[in-house]
Scaffold this active site. Structure first.
Site, mmCIF file in Angstrom:
data_model
loop_
_atom_site.group_PDB
_atom_site.id
_atom_site.type_symbol
_atom_site.label_atom_id
_atom_site.label_comp_id
_atom_site.label_asym_id
_atom_site.label_seq_id
_atom_site.Cartn_x
_atom_site.Cartn_y
_atom_site.Cartn_z
ATOM 1 N N ILE A 228 0.516 -1.551 -0.126
ATOM 2 C CA ILE A 228 0.095 0.340 -0.220
ATOM 3 C C ILE A 228 0.863 1.042 -0.491
ATOM 4 O O ILE A 228 0.479 2.499 -0.126
ATOM 5 C CB ILE A 228 -1.179 -0.406 1.043
ATOM 6 N N LYS B 92 5.459 2.627 -0.212
ATOM 7 C CA LYS B 92 6.818 3.098 -0.367
ATOM 8 C C LYS B 92 7.605 3.411 0.015
ATOM 9 O O LYS B 92 6.587 5.532 0.079
ATOM 10 C CB LYS B 92 7.282 2.535 -1.415
ATOM 11 N N GLY B 93 8.449 3.808 1.358
ATOM 12 C CA GLY B 93 9.151 4.846 1.515
ATOM 13 C C GLY B 93 10.005 4.811 1.535
ATOM 14 O O GLY B 93 11.423 4.233 0.306
ATOM 15 N N ASN B 94 11.040 6.439 1.446
ATOM 16 C CA ASN B 94 12.291 5.945 1.725
ATOM 17 C C ASN B 94 12.754 5.221 1.930
ATOM 18 O O ASN B 94 13.945 4.636 1.490
ATOM 19 C CB ASN B 94 12.748 7.658 2.521
ATOM 20 N N GLY B 95 12.819 4.986 3.297
ATOM 21 C CA GLY B 95 13.485 3.271 3.802
ATOM 22 C C GLY B 95 12.652 1.842 4.151
ATOM 23 O O GLY B 95 13.315 0.792 4.482
ATOM 24 N N LYS C 57 4.245 -2.260 7.914
ATOM 25 C CA LYS C 57 5.776 -2.178 7.520
ATOM 26 C C LYS C 57 7.093 -2.600 7.654
ATOM 27 O O LYS C 57 7.746 -2.473 8.718
ATOM 28 C CB LYS C 57 5.685 -0.618 7.782
ATOM 29 N N ASP D 51 9.478 14.437 12.598
ATOM 30 C CA ASP D 51 8.833 14.406 11.021
ATOM 31 C C ASP D 51 7.376 14.502 10.285
ATOM 32 O O ASP D 51 7.363 13.614 9.754
ATOM 33 C CB ASP D 51 9.989 12.251 10.337
HETATM 34 P P1 ATP Z 1 9.134 9.009 4.235
HETATM 35 O O1 ATP Z 1 10.376 7.389 4.171
HETATM 36 O O2 ATP Z 1 10.265 9.299 3.277
HETATM 37 O O3 ATP Z 1 9.322 8.870 5.744
HETATM 38 P P2 ATP Z 1 6.669 8.233 3.978
HETATM 39 O O4 ATP Z 1 5.945 8.485 5.296
HETATM 40 O O5 ATP Z 1 5.823 7.770 2.359
HETATM 41 O O6 ATP Z 1 7.799 8.442 3.535
HETATM 42 P P3 ATP Z 1 5.529 5.188 4.747
HETATM 43 O O7 ATP Z 1 6.301 5.269 6.245
HETATM 44 O O8 ATP Z 1 6.806 4.048 4.459
HETATM 45 O O9 ATP Z 1 7.297 6.485 4.082
HETATM 46 O O10 ATP Z 1 4.817 5.226 3.948
HETATM 47 C C1 ATP Z 1 4.411 4.765 2.773
HETATM 48 C C2 ATP Z 1 2.955 5.253 2.875
HETATM 49 O O11 ATP Z 1 2.136 3.789 3.299
HETATM 50 C C3 ATP Z 1 2.300 6.393 3.363
HETATM 51 O O12 ATP Z 1 2.249 7.306 2.960
HETATM 52 C C4 ATP Z 1 1.329 6.112 3.314
HETATM 53 O O13 ATP Z 1 0.636 5.668 1.864
HETATM 54 C C5 ATP Z 1 1.349 4.389 3.463
HETATM 55 N N1 ATP Z 1 1.109 3.462 4.840
HETATM 56 C C6 ATP Z 1 1.705 3.779 5.762
HETATM 57 N N2 ATP Z 1 1.445 3.246 7.163
HETATM 58 C C7 ATP Z 1 -0.003 3.324 6.960
HETATM 59 C C8 ATP Z 1 -0.680 2.733 7.700
HETATM 60 N N3 ATP Z 1 -0.679 2.249 9.030
HETATM 61 N N4 ATP Z 1 -2.240 2.449 7.213
HETATM 62 C C9 ATP Z 1 -2.485 2.522 5.924
HETATM 63 N N5 ATP Z 1 -1.470 3.250 5.163
HETATM 64 C C10 ATP Z 1 0.038 3.450 5.647
HETATM 65 MG MG MG Z 2 5.807 7.277 6.583
#
Ligand code: ATP
Ligand code: MG
Length: 353
Positions: A76, A78-81, A99, A192
């Protein structure tokens, strides 16, 4: 990924009791202890010293979640890490977000992350995403989180372009409650706060996620340090000085709100395709005047709220308590602003896409 299978790097079964020997427990990369906190592939637990000396007690308790209890549904986010998956608990059918952060991190960083995860797990506030369990195994941190079916404010902004003031005020009030809890109950700075770390659901709830952990990873990873996104919402004092406090989160909140209202990141980039150069962005945040809400397009209450958050000197920013009483927030108190309807009418929830 096929439904029902988890990523191969996730351990699906717990080690047999005889595998968990004291020496393994204290020396191997899969387990580490920091004070009364124990992190290994079975999760994060708070243990007493006598438990540490009794290896069999590493066994999870009956009600503890294990990665083997979940089916992977889909990716659902993807983030940086890391990567976030929707997973379903096999026995109850309940959805969670899993995650997974894969990183070669040093012992000192892991220690720091373990402390943050402990705060995460002990947080009980309706505006903070629940962190049910954390696992650490061979360089992989897996965190089982409350699933927020509307995704993040970044996802919402992609659908609606900009958020009208009344909805923004109600969203903001919930974020302020979460921030108040972090600052006053947990005594932690989020570090953050950004649209992707503010999650929403079909009930109209807004919750803060990712405090501590992602900021630690960002500050210790070369990749994150060269990534513009790491700095976009960062207060000037965090960029230019070592000392910063709770009010650095208030700056970030102001930038997030301004972006949500206008649909654009408030600092204009010199390049047409957005901010590419990290140093240019940092220089702009530190040297340029703080952004403001255009008074011809937004209410005086909103403009005043933004300027109460986005002040270059942290001492000039209001606190969460003061912001909660600000006219921009109180103005909509007795009007029935339906966030649930607004979120659901913006588009289908991620689970049903
Ligand atoms: P970064 O890694 O730069 O902090 P980010 O916050 O987008 O960026 P993640 O925290 O990995 O990266 O989250 C990626 C995406 O996953 C989010 O933008 C959100 O759409 C989804 N997401 C994260 N946590 C949840 C959750 N608990 N429930 C539903 N969706 C989620
Ligand atoms: Mg995040």
């Amino acid at each position: 990924m096929k439904k029902g299978s988890l990523a191969p790097n996730l351990k699906l079964s717990l080690p047999p009791p005889d595998e968990v020997s004291l020496s393994k427990f204290l020396t191997e990369s899969g387990t580490f202890k920091d004070g009364d906190l124990l992190v290994n592939r079975d999760g994060v637990r708070i243990v007493s010293q006598s438990e540490v000396e009794t290896p069999s007690l590493v066994q999870p308790s009956d009600n503890q979640l294990s990665l083997a209890d979940f089916d992977a549904v889909r990716v659902i986010g993807k983030g940086n890490g890391g990567i976030v998956r929707l997973v379903q608990h096999k026995w109850t059918g309940q959805f969670f977000a899993l995650k997974v952060i894969q990183m070669n991190i040093e012992e000192s960083v892991r220690r720091h992350i373990a402390q943050e995860l402990k705060i995460n797990q002990s947080s009980k506030c309706p505006n903070i995403v629940i962190c049910y369990q954390c696992f650490y195994d061979n360089g992989t941190i897996s965190i089982i989180l409350e699933y927020m079916d509307g995704g993040s404010l970044t996802d919402l902004l992609k659908k609606v372009n900009m958020i009208p003031e009344p909805y923004l005020a109600v969203i903001c009030k919930q974020v302020l409650k979460g921030l108040w809890y972090l600052h006053h109950e947990k005594h932690v700075i989020h570090r953050d706060l950004k649209p992707s770390n503010l999650l929403i659901n079909h009930r109209g709830e807004v919750k803060i996620t990712d405090f501590g952990v992602s900021a630690i990873l960002a500050s210790t990873s070369d990749a994150a340090l060269s990534f513009v996104g790491t700095y976009k919402y960062m207060a000037p004092e965090r960029i230019s000085a070592d000392r910063y406090g709770y009010r650095s989160d208030i700056w970030s909140l102001g930038i997030v709100l301004l972006e949500c209202a206008t649909g654009e990141f408030p600092y204009l980039s010199p390049q047409p395709d957005g901010w590419i150069n990290v140093y240019e962005l940092m220089e702009t945040i530190v040297n340029e005047p703080a952004p403001r809400a255009p008074s011809d397009l937004y209410s005086p209450e909103f403009c005043s709220f933004i300027s109460a958050c986005v002040q270059k000197d942290p001492n000039d920013r209001l606190s969460t308590n003061e912001l909660m009483a600000h006219p921009f927030i109180t103005k909509y108190d007795n009007l029935d602003i339906e966030l649930a309807m607004y979120f659901t009418s913006a588009g289908p929830s991620l689970a049903t896409l």
